[in-house]
Design a protein around this motif. Sequence first.
Motif, PDB file in Angstrom:
ATOM      1  N   LEU A   1      -3.049  -2.330   3.640  1.00  0.00           N
ATOM      2  CA  LEU A   1      -3.974  -0.982   3.699  1.00  0.00           C
ATOM      3  C   LEU A   1      -2.758  -0.123   4.279  1.00  0.00           C
ATOM      4  CD1 LEU A   1      -6.244  -3.016   5.001  1.00  0.00           C
ATOM      5  CD2 LEU A   1      -7.566  -1.301   3.899  1.00  0.00           C
ATOM      6  N   ALA A   2      -2.902   1.387   3.601  1.00  0.00           N
ATOM      7  CA  ALA A   2      -2.070   2.242   4.158  1.00  0.00           C
ATOM      8  C   ALA A   2      -3.024   3.511   4.713  1.00  0.00           C
ATOM      9  CB  ALA A   2      -1.352   2.811   3.032  1.00  0.00           C
ATOM     10  N   PRO A   3      -2.477   4.516   5.406  1.00  0.00           N
ATOM     11  CA  PRO A   3      -3.161   5.585   5.701  1.00  0.00           C
ATOM     12  C   PRO A   3      -3.969   6.182   4.641  1.00  0.00           C
ATOM     13  CG  PRO A   3      -1.008   5.791   7.105  1.00  0.00           C
ATOM     14  CD  PRO A   3      -0.803   4.335   5.855  1.00  0.00           C
ATOM     15  N   PRO A   4      -4.945   7.049   4.821  1.00  0.00           N
ATOM     16  CA  PRO A   4      -5.494   7.458   3.815  1.00  0.00           C
ATOM     17  C   PRO A   4      -4.779   8.777   3.196  1.00  0.00           C
ATOM     18  CG  PRO A   4      -6.140   8.838   6.002  1.00  0.00           C
ATOM     19  CD  PRO A   4      -5.393   7.458   6.233  1.00  0.00           C
ATOM     20  N   HIS A   5      -5.177   8.870   1.815  1.00  0.00           N
ATOM     21  CA  HIS A   5      -4.290  10.110   0.981  1.00  0.00           C
ATOM     22  C   HIS A   5      -2.865   9.560   0.509  1.00  0.00           C
ATOM     23  CE1 HIS A   5      -8.109  12.140   1.685  1.00  0.00           C
ATOM     24  NE2 HIS A   5      -7.736  12.205   3.159  1.00  0.00           N
ATOM     25  N   LEU A   6      -2.535   8.095   0.446  1.00  0.00           N
ATOM     26  CA  LEU A   6      -1.395   7.862   0.407  1.00  0.00           C
ATOM     27  C   LEU A   6      -0.934   8.359  -1.352  1.00  0.00           C
ATOM     28  CD1 LEU A   6       1.040   6.121   1.106  1.00  0.00           C
ATOM     29  CD2 LEU A   6       0.146   4.026  -0.186  1.00  0.00           C
ATOM     30  N   PRO A   7       0.106   9.147  -1.440  1.00  0.00           N
ATOM     31  CA  PRO A   7       0.593   9.229  -2.974  1.00  0.00           C
ATOM     32  C   PRO A   7       0.380   8.276  -3.842  1.00  0.00           C
ATOM     33  CG  PRO A   7       1.965  10.347  -1.690  1.00  0.00           C
ATOM     34  CD  PRO A   7       1.161   9.516  -0.611  1.00  0.00           C
ATOM     35  N   THR A   8      -0.114   8.346  -4.989  1.00  0.00           N
ATOM     36  CA  THR A   8      -0.570   7.196  -6.082  1.00  0.00           C
ATOM     37  C   THR A   8       0.540   6.430  -6.540  1.00  0.00           C
ATOM     38  OG1 THR A   8      -2.450   8.602  -7.016  1.00  0.00           O
ATOM     39  CG2 THR A   8      -1.850   6.656  -8.206  1.00  0.00           C
ATOM     40  N   ASP A   9       1.643   7.080  -6.662  1.00  0.00           N
ATOM     41  CA  ASP A   9       2.817   6.390  -7.243  1.00  0.00           C
ATOM     42  C   ASP A   9       3.486   5.350  -6.018  1.00  0.00           C
ATOM     43  OD1 ASP A   9       3.744   8.670  -5.516  1.00  0.00           O
ATOM     44  OD2 ASP A   9       5.651   8.760  -6.646  1.00  0.00           O
ATOM     45  N   ILE A  10       3.111   5.890  -4.851  1.00  0.00           N
ATOM     46  CA  ILE A  10       3.613   5.096  -3.856  1.00  0.00           C
ATOM     47  C   ILE A  10       2.730   4.072  -3.547  1.00  0.00           C
ATOM     48  CG2 ILE A  10       4.187   4.926  -1.282  1.00  0.00           C
ATOM     49  CD1 ILE A  10       5.213   7.553  -1.394  1.00  0.00           C
ATOM     50  N   ARG A  11       1.498   4.318  -3.700  1.00  0.00           N
ATOM     51  CA  ARG A  11       0.477   2.996  -3.606  1.00  0.00           C
ATOM     52  C   ARG A  11       0.702   2.144  -4.588  1.00  0.00           C
ATOM     53  NH1 ARG A  11      -5.394   4.042  -6.270  1.00  0.00           N
ATOM     54  NH2 ARG A  11      -4.060   3.580  -7.927  1.00  0.00           N
TER      55      ARG A  11
END
Length: 327
Positions: free
Chosen positions: A259-269
């Motif tokens: 998991l990553a912090p909230p609101h990670l940019p979609t392309d990086i996700r």
Amino acid sequence: MNAGLIRRCGAWAAGAIVALSAVSAQASWPNDKIIRLVVPFAAGGSTDLIARKLADGLGKQLGANVIVENRPGAGGTVGTDYVARQPADGYTILMGSVSTHGSAPCIYPKLPYDAARDFTPLAVVATIPNVIVINKDVPARNLQEFVQLLKQDPEKYTYASNGPGTSNHLASALFTSTAGVKMTHVPYRGSGPALIDLLGGQVNMMMDVVMTSYPYIKEGKIRALAVTSSQRSKLLPDVPTVAESGYPGFEAIVWFGMLAPPHLPTDIRDRLSKAIVDVQNGPSLKPYLEEQGAEVSSIANDAFASLIKNETAKWCKVVKQANIRLD
């Protein structure tokens, strides 16, 4: 051109520059910067071992330096909360688990993070069943016989866990509730000391992940009664599931997820999720997981978010029924 129009054009241009800068930063990610994979448990445990294998593969996939950073404490909630508060730039990610995102919201009344809202789910890395193991001197050869012993003498038998509120504590509570039996809970500080006392006969039963109990089962030092997954374990093909043993629908698996912090940019996700999947199915991680009795998962992104919500609802019900609460 009037002053108002000039101001509007200037504001639009400034906004466009900021937006283009953000797009440029995302396009260049990871840009030779270190990616920290935070493990909210101590080094040497199952979560840490899987994370280190994954970090090595992710580094190769992304062309980046991925390091593991252990931040243990409070059942994994300290390190998990730390990641929730980091920038959503793809340089800090978490190896979460059923403990941090399934049971913790149910047992900690002052949990500092929201398991569903404060993270960007990337992918479930692996799932692994627990196995119900008993001391070899307990006179039961299968789960049905063990349940009969518990019903005959409900004050006699004990079960170990890795600590109050841990995943195997809750899985044991789910089992006793499902089977309609009572046992005395004996909490330990981790699976190591719990297994030692199980081997020595100080406790009678334990639910433990297959990877740590398997060597003792193989050597005949403890007896496996049932696995808690919906399907039998490839490591223990002769051991039935709890569901097969008379309790249809029973399942209590351990899972590990990124998991990553909230609101990670979609392309990086999406890049992170793809890289994780590629490593999962690669020549290093997949064989390692299978050797440990774990299964590679195909759950990612929105499906992972749904899993977190479902697991939280499931374990909160168990916690309420068993009246388990931590400060």
